[in-house]
Design a protein around this motif. Structure first.
Motif, mmCIF file in Angstrom:
data_model
loop_
_atom_site.group_PDB
_atom_site.id
_atom_site.type_symbol
_atom_site.label_atom_id
_atom_site.label_comp_id
_atom_site.label_asym_id
_atom_site.label_seq_id
_atom_site.Cartn_x
_atom_site.Cartn_y
_atom_site.Cartn_z
ATOM 1 N N VAL A 58 0.872 -1.258 0.084
ATOM 2 C CA VAL A 58 -0.050 0.016 0.065
ATOM 3 C C VAL A 58 0.782 1.121 0.073
ATOM 4 C CG1 VAL A 58 -1.516 1.215 1.106
ATOM 5 C CG2 VAL A 58 -1.962 -1.173 0.971
ATOM 6 N N MET A 59 1.860 1.247 0.902
ATOM 7 C CA MET A 59 2.711 2.534 1.101
ATOM 8 C C MET A 59 3.564 2.608 -0.372
ATOM 9 S SD MET A 59 2.154 3.981 3.837
ATOM 10 C CE MET A 59 0.492 3.497 3.764
ATOM 11 N N LEU A 60 4.100 1.483 -0.900
ATOM 12 C CA LEU A 60 4.729 1.546 -2.161
ATOM 13 C C LEU A 60 3.760 2.178 -3.505
ATOM 14 C CD1 LEU A 60 7.345 1.116 -3.803
ATOM 15 C CD2 LEU A 60 6.473 -1.256 -4.232
ATOM 16 N N LEU A 61 2.666 1.910 -3.313
ATOM 17 C CA LEU A 61 1.947 2.483 -4.529
ATOM 18 C C LEU A 61 1.071 3.646 -4.293
ATOM 19 C CD1 LEU A 61 0.189 -1.081 -5.614
ATOM 20 C CD2 LEU A 61 2.208 -0.103 -6.562
ATOM 21 N N CYS A 62 0.643 3.836 -3.085
ATOM 22 C CA CYS A 62 -0.098 5.047 -2.778
ATOM 23 C C CYS A 62 0.657 6.533 -2.215
ATOM 24 C CB CYS A 62 -1.119 4.707 -1.905
ATOM 25 S SG CYS A 62 -2.372 3.469 -2.466
ATOM 26 N N ARG A 63 1.697 5.932 -1.122
ATOM 27 C CA ARG A 63 2.278 7.001 -0.426
ATOM 28 C C ARG A 63 2.911 8.087 -1.584
ATOM 29 N NH1 ARG A 63 5.956 6.643 5.089
ATOM 30 N NH2 ARG A 63 6.056 8.732 5.334
ATOM 31 N N PRO A 64 3.630 7.680 -2.506
ATOM 32 C CA PRO A 64 3.970 8.872 -3.260
ATOM 33 C C PRO A 64 3.060 9.963 -3.930
ATOM 34 C CG PRO A 64 5.114 6.816 -3.963
ATOM 35 C CD PRO A 64 3.967 6.575 -3.306
ATOM 36 N N PHE A 65 1.932 9.604 -4.049
ATOM 37 C CA PHE A 65 0.841 10.494 -4.446
ATOM 38 C C PHE A 65 0.363 11.509 -3.359
ATOM 39 C CE2 PHE A 65 1.219 6.997 -7.324
ATOM 40 C CZ PHE A 65 0.886 7.391 -8.591
ATOM 41 N N PHE A 66 0.619 11.400 -2.236
ATOM 42 C CA PHE A 66 -0.003 12.043 -1.092
ATOM 43 C C PHE A 66 0.925 12.840 -0.311
ATOM 44 C CE2 PHE A 66 -2.924 8.674 -2.070
ATOM 45 C CZ PHE A 66 -4.081 8.966 -1.739
ATOM 46 N N ARG A 67 0.668 13.992 0.040
ATOM 47 C CA ARG A 67 1.488 15.100 0.711
ATOM 48 C C ARG A 67 1.778 14.402 2.279
ATOM 49 N NH1 ARG A 67 -0.233 21.300 2.478
ATOM 50 N NH2 ARG A 67 1.498 21.712 3.407
ATOM 51 N N ARG A 68 0.831 13.904 2.842
ATOM 52 C CA ARG A 68 0.916 13.641 4.220
ATOM 53 C C ARG A 68 0.425 12.173 4.466
ATOM 54 N NH1 ARG A 68 -1.589 18.352 4.925
ATOM 55 N NH2 ARG A 68 -0.515 20.303 5.677
ATOM 56 N N THR A 69 1.193 11.323 5.177
ATOM 57 C CA THR A 69 0.567 10.112 5.667
ATOM 58 C C THR A 69 0.401 9.822 7.165
ATOM 59 O OG1 THR A 69 2.077 8.918 3.872
ATOM 60 C CG2 THR A 69 1.341 7.491 5.963
ATOM 61 N N ILE A 70 -1.051 9.797 7.625
ATOM 62 C CA ILE A 70 -1.302 9.445 8.975
ATOM 63 C C ILE A 70 -1.483 8.103 9.278
ATOM 64 C CG2 ILE A 70 -3.169 10.307 10.535
ATOM 65 C CD1 ILE A 70 -3.683 12.561 8.300
ATOM 66 N N PHE A 71 -0.788 7.716 10.361
ATOM 67 C CA PHE A 71 -1.222 6.294 10.630
ATOM 68 C C PHE A 71 -1.903 6.312 12.030
ATOM 69 C CE2 PHE A 71 3.468 4.881 8.965
ATOM 70 C CZ PHE A 71 2.617 4.430 7.882
ATOM 71 N N HIS A 72 -3.023 5.574 12.190
ATOM 72 C CA HIS A 72 -3.964 5.536 13.458
ATOM 73 C C HIS A 72 -3.827 3.948 13.729
ATOM 74 C CE1 HIS A 72 -7.806 6.799 15.235
ATOM 75 N NE2 HIS A 72 -7.142 5.900 16.287
ATOM 76 N N TYR A 73 -2.888 3.678 14.596
ATOM 77 C CA TYR A 73 -2.704 2.412 15.285
ATOM 78 C C TYR A 73 -3.827 1.883 15.957
ATOM 79 C CZ TYR A 73 2.216 3.029 13.881
ATOM 80 O OH TYR A 73 3.406 3.079 13.175
ATOM 81 N N GLN A 74 -4.415 0.500 15.760
ATOM 82 C CA GLN A 74 -5.587 0.021 16.411
ATOM 83 C C GLN A 74 -5.262 -1.314 17.032
ATOM 84 O OE1 GLN A 74 -8.630 0.813 17.184
ATOM 85 N NE2 GLN A 74 -8.601 2.855 16.408
ATOM 86 N N ALA A 75 -3.812 -1.605 16.976
ATOM 87 C CA ALA A 75 -3.069 -2.653 17.638
ATOM 88 C C ALA A 75 -1.778 -2.309 17.626
ATOM 89 C CB ALA A 75 -3.190 -3.940 16.852
ATOM 90 N N SER A 76 -0.977 -3.218 18.546
ATOM 91 C CA SER A 76 0.432 -3.008 18.899
ATOM 92 C C SER A 76 1.149 -2.839 17.461
ATOM 93 C CB SER A 76 0.996 -3.957 19.536
ATOM 94 O OG SER A 76 0.420 -4.163 20.865
#
Length: 385
Positions: free
Chosen positions: A97-115
């Motif tokens: 997901v990060m390899l394909l999507c992250r380059p297109f977005f200005r910011r990445t936001i992680f919301h951890y729902q598990a360790s």
């Protein structure tokens, strides 16, 4: 702010999908945050979670293409994502997901729902996996964690900012003081003489969630009551789906044993998966709640929040984030893998109601409104940087 949420909602139902739905419902009518959603469901059921297959890979690639299209079509330049726990197959999914999507977005936001992957990177990952993870997952603009306990884990991926936002639940009983509380008090007073004290376990049916410890504790406390000549009994109501077939077989065998049955019937009753009406019914009938978890990826169980909302005395373990959810010196906390301590707490809760003010604690900290205020503040702070 334009936010693209790349995460799935129920079904299957579990804490993560439930909280994604709460996020979407809370932000949908917000004038300051425009939300776009890619429902990235890969698993058909609880049993299918964490497995890998060509079908899941094809679905994932399609979801990534949709996310990129929404970015280009609508200008949604903030990518909201729920990272995997420290499971190799799930981390590999995050890489894709990060390899394909992250380059297109200005910011990445992680919301951890598990360790998160932090602990896995240090103890379970191979050297090349650590390198790839830090390249693809490292330095998000924001990491949202469920409690202060998880700051250290999230920090392993060097986010620019970490904030704590606890999970929430819509208030399931807004008329609690007029209806549910009087019924609880009446049952507690009646138990002073005789009757059944009902304890609810509502979660994934799994040994590491403390299911079998709760069963052993119920057998123990009922033996104590009989030995003291008391006409009281403790019944455990179990609701949820089993994760492992062998544990379900062990559970069914255990229920047939003499120590878990008396003249009035079984002391442990299995209700299967509880949909919303069944869940409301079980909570309304319960006198206490137990979740004695030592689950490796335990985060912020929504069932504990719901138990607080229903004003139930709760027994939980001193495990990771769980003590943070309760008042200081809360008497319902026990050590992990300690059925004897659970039995002690059950015995101490007999004939009592919510003396610790857990219902009030829910209203102050764990409502969807409180969740929404914190989420908005964290997200909009990115726009103001």
């Amino acid at each position: 702010m334009k936010l693209l949420v790349f995460a799935h909602v129920p079904p299957p139902f579990h804490g993560q999908s439930f909280m994604v739905q709460q996020l979407l419902d809370e932000l949908r009518d917000d004038e300051t945050i425009e939300v776009f959603h890619v429902d990235s469901r890969l698993s058909k059921d609880i049993d299918d979670i964490a497995s890998a297959s060509p079908r899941k890979l094809a679905l994932l690639l399609g979801y990534c293409l949709k996310a990129v299209w929404l970015r280009l079509r609508h200008g949604a330049n903030n990518f909201y994502y729920v990272p995997a726990p420290g499971l190799r197959n799930a981390v590999y999914r995050d890489w894709i997901v990060m390899l394909l999507c992250r380059p297109f977005f200005r910011r990445t936001i992680f919301h951890y729902q598990a360790s998160g992957v932090g602990g896995w990177l240090e103890t379970g990952a191979r050297a090349w996996e650590r390198w790839v993870s830090r390249r693809l997952l490292g330095r998000p603009a924001l990491s949202i964690v469920l409690g202060d306990h998880y700051h250290e884990d999230a920090a392993k991926l060097s986010p620019r900012r970490i904030v704590t936002v606890p999970n929430c639940a819509p208030d399931p009983c807004p008329d609690y003081a007029a209806t549910l509380q009087p019924a609880q008090q009446t049952r507690a007073q009646a138990l002073g003489q005789a009757g059944t004290f009902r304890v609810l376990y509502l979660s994934l049916c799994y040994r590491d969630k403390g299911l079998f410890d709760a069963i052993d504790a119920v057998a123990d406390v009922n033996a104590r009551l009989r030995a003291n000549g008391l006409a009281k009994r403790v019944q455990l109501d179990v609701a949820g789906k089993f994760y492992l077939a062998e544990e379900e077989s062990e559970f069914n065998e255990r229920l047939g044993q003499a120590e878990l049955n008396d003249a009035q019937g079984p002391l442990v009753v299995y209700h299967g998966f509880a949909d919303e009406p069944k869940k409301r019914e079980l909570f309304a009938q319960a006198d206490a709640f137990v979740l004695a978890s030592y689950y490796e990826f335990e985060a912020h169980p929504v069932s504990l929040v719901e138990a607080m909302a229903h004003g139930l005395p709760i027994i939980a373990t001193r495990w990771r984030i769980l003590p943070e959810l309760f008042p200081a010196d809360y008497e319902g906390l026990v050590d992990t893998k300690s059925p004897g301590q659970i039995a002690d707490r059950l015995e101490g809760f007999l004939g009592r109601t919510d003396e610790a003010g857990l219902r009030d604690r829910f209203l102050r900290h764990f409502t969807r409104r409180a969740f929404g205020e914190k989420i908005r503040a964290a997200l909009l702070a990115l726009e103001n940087e």
